[in-house]
Structures are given as C-alpha cells and as structure tokens.
Design a protein around this motif. Structure first.
Motif, PDB file in Angstrom:
ATOM      1  N   ILE A   7       0.863  -1.178   0.000  1.00  0.00           N
ATOM      2  CA  ILE A   7       0.000   0.000   0.000  1.00  0.00           C
ATOM      3  C   ILE A   7       0.896   1.224   0.000  1.00  0.00           C
ATOM      4  O   ILE A   7       1.811   1.331   0.815  1.00  0.00           O
ATOM      5  N   PHE A   8       0.673   2.139  -0.925  1.00  0.00           N
ATOM      6  CA  PHE A   8       1.427   3.373  -1.012  1.00  0.00           C
ATOM      7  C   PHE A   8       0.519   4.523  -0.630  1.00  0.00           C
ATOM      8  O   PHE A   8      -0.611   4.614  -1.113  1.00  0.00           O
ATOM      9  N   LEU A   9       1.011   5.394   0.221  1.00  0.00           N
ATOM     10  CA  LEU A   9       0.238   6.558   0.657  1.00  0.00           C
ATOM     11  C   LEU A   9       0.907   7.829   0.176  1.00  0.00           C
ATOM     12  O   LEU A   9       2.120   7.985   0.270  1.00  0.00           O
ATOM     13  N   SER A  10       0.111   8.722  -0.334  1.00  0.00           N
ATOM     14  CA  SER A  10       0.580  10.057  -0.669  1.00  0.00           C
ATOM     15  C   SER A  10       0.268  10.919   0.547  1.00  0.00           C
ATOM     16  O   SER A  10      -0.824  11.455   0.689  1.00  0.00           O
ATOM     17  N   ALA A  11       1.232  11.005   1.440  1.00  0.00           N
ATOM     18  CA  ALA A  11       1.005  11.626   2.752  1.00  0.00           C
ATOM     19  C   ALA A  11       1.128  13.147   2.712  1.00  0.00           C
ATOM     20  O   ALA A  11       1.880  13.712   1.920  1.00  0.00           O
ATOM     21  N   LYS A  12       0.383  13.776   3.609  1.00  0.00           N
ATOM     22  CA  LYS A  12       0.394  15.223   3.774  1.00  0.00           C
ATOM     23  C   LYS A  12       0.932  15.561   5.155  1.00  0.00           C
ATOM     24  O   LYS A  12       0.789  14.787   6.094  1.00  0.00           O
ATOM     25  N   ASN A  13       1.527  16.752   5.262  1.00  0.00           N
ATOM     26  CA  ASN A  13       1.981  17.187   6.580  1.00  0.00           C
ATOM     27  C   ASN A  13       0.810  17.777   7.358  1.00  0.00           C
ATOM     28  O   ASN A  13      -0.331  17.778   6.882  1.00  0.00           O
ATOM     29  N   PHE A  14       1.082  18.278   8.550  1.00  0.00           N
ATOM     30  CA  PHE A  14       0.005  18.788   9.405  1.00  0.00           C
ATOM     31  C   PHE A  14      -0.690  20.008   8.824  1.00  0.00           C
ATOM     32  O   PHE A  14      -1.784  20.361   9.237  1.00  0.00           O
ATOM     33  N   ALA A  53      -5.176   8.744   7.628  1.00  0.00           N
ATOM     34  CA  ALA A  53      -4.262   8.109   8.581  1.00  0.00           C
ATOM     35  C   ALA A  53      -3.678   9.192   9.476  1.00  0.00           C
ATOM     36  O   ALA A  53      -3.526  10.342   9.058  1.00  0.00           O
ATOM     37  N   ARG A  54      -3.368   8.827  10.673  1.00  0.00           N
ATOM     38  CA  ARG A  54      -2.722   9.743  11.614  1.00  0.00           C
ATOM     39  C   ARG A  54      -1.388   9.135  11.992  1.00  0.00           C
ATOM     40  O   ARG A  54      -1.316   7.987  12.422  1.00  0.00           O
ATOM     41  N   PHE A  55      -0.327   9.894  11.803  1.00  0.00           N
ATOM     42  CA  PHE A  55       0.999   9.416  12.137  1.00  0.00           C
ATOM     43  C   PHE A  55       1.400   9.944  13.506  1.00  0.00           C
ATOM     44  O   PHE A  55       1.188  11.103  13.827  1.00  0.00           O
ATOM     45  N   ILE A  56       1.984   9.061  14.296  1.00  0.00           N
ATOM     46  CA  ILE A  56       2.447   9.452  15.629  1.00  0.00           C
ATOM     47  C   ILE A  56       3.654  10.354  15.456  1.00  0.00           C
ATOM     48  O   ILE A  56       4.582  10.040  14.717  1.00  0.00           O
ATOM     49  N   GLY A  57       3.666  11.484  16.151  1.00  0.00           N
ATOM     50  CA  GLY A  57       4.759  12.437  16.025  1.00  0.00           C
ATOM     51  C   GLY A  57       6.047  11.971  16.662  1.00  0.00           C
ATOM     52  O   GLY A  57       6.053  11.203  17.614  1.00  0.00           O
TER      53      GLY A  57
END
Length: 108
Positions: A7-14, A53-57
């Motif tokens: 699975i590939f995610l195109s992630a965004k910052n905060f 999705a939420r990424f842990i900081g």
C-alpha cells in the motif's frame, strides 16, 4: 506490505501539504508508470482510493531513532515494538533477497 500486496500513501503534513509535491492524479500516474517499468512478473496496480491516517509524532532532531514513536507504542521493550521490529527485519530480508535475485546494486 500484506502478503504480495503493498500500500502506497501520498502523505500530507500537518498543514495539508503533500510531501511528494504530487497531486493525487500525478501520484497515481507515477505508481502506474513505475509498475509498467518493472520486468516480469510485472506488478499490478489493483486499485486506488482515499484513506485517512494519523501518524504518531516524533521529534527527529532529538529522537533520531524514533524514540518518540516507541514511547507512544509502549516503549522499546513493548510487545508491539518488538513485533514491528520483527516485521521490519523480515521486510529488509525480503528486499535484500529481491535485490540479489534481480542483480540490483546496493548503491542504486
């Protein structure tokens, strides 16, 4: 990675800015183009979709080995972190095996 699927995610910052700098359509086109460029057996892009999705900081300036993540996951000796480490080692093994099988140089 799930079995033979990735699975590939195109992630965004905060702030909502895409890390890749690519909009969704360009990201999808890039993945499709990458899949076509591989030799046999060619990977198949099975579907596209949207996910939240939420990424842990983690403060990467202070915690260069992801200690912030580990703390939030129960600490470096927690069962969850041990399982994630096991998955990481297995993934690294599979990647190295694939690289060796395909003749990929480590510096490529």
């Amino acid at each position: 990675m799930f079995g033979d699927e990735q699975i590939f995610l195109s992630a965004k910052n905060f702030e909502g800015k895409l890390y890749s700098g690519l909009d969704d359509a360009s990201f999808q086109d890039g993945l499709s183009g990458a899949a076509v460029s591989f030799g046999n057996p060619k990977p198949k892009v099975s579907s596209f979709g949207n996910a939240t999705a939420r990424f842990i900081g983690n403060d990467w300036q202070r915690s260069t080995r992801g200690e912030g993540y580990q703390t939030l996951l129960g600490g470096p000796d927690s069962e969850l972190v041990r399982k994630l480490d096991e998955i990481s080692r297995y993934y690294a093994f599979l990647l190295a095996k694939t690289a060796d099988t395909n003749g990929w140089a480590k510096d490529e």
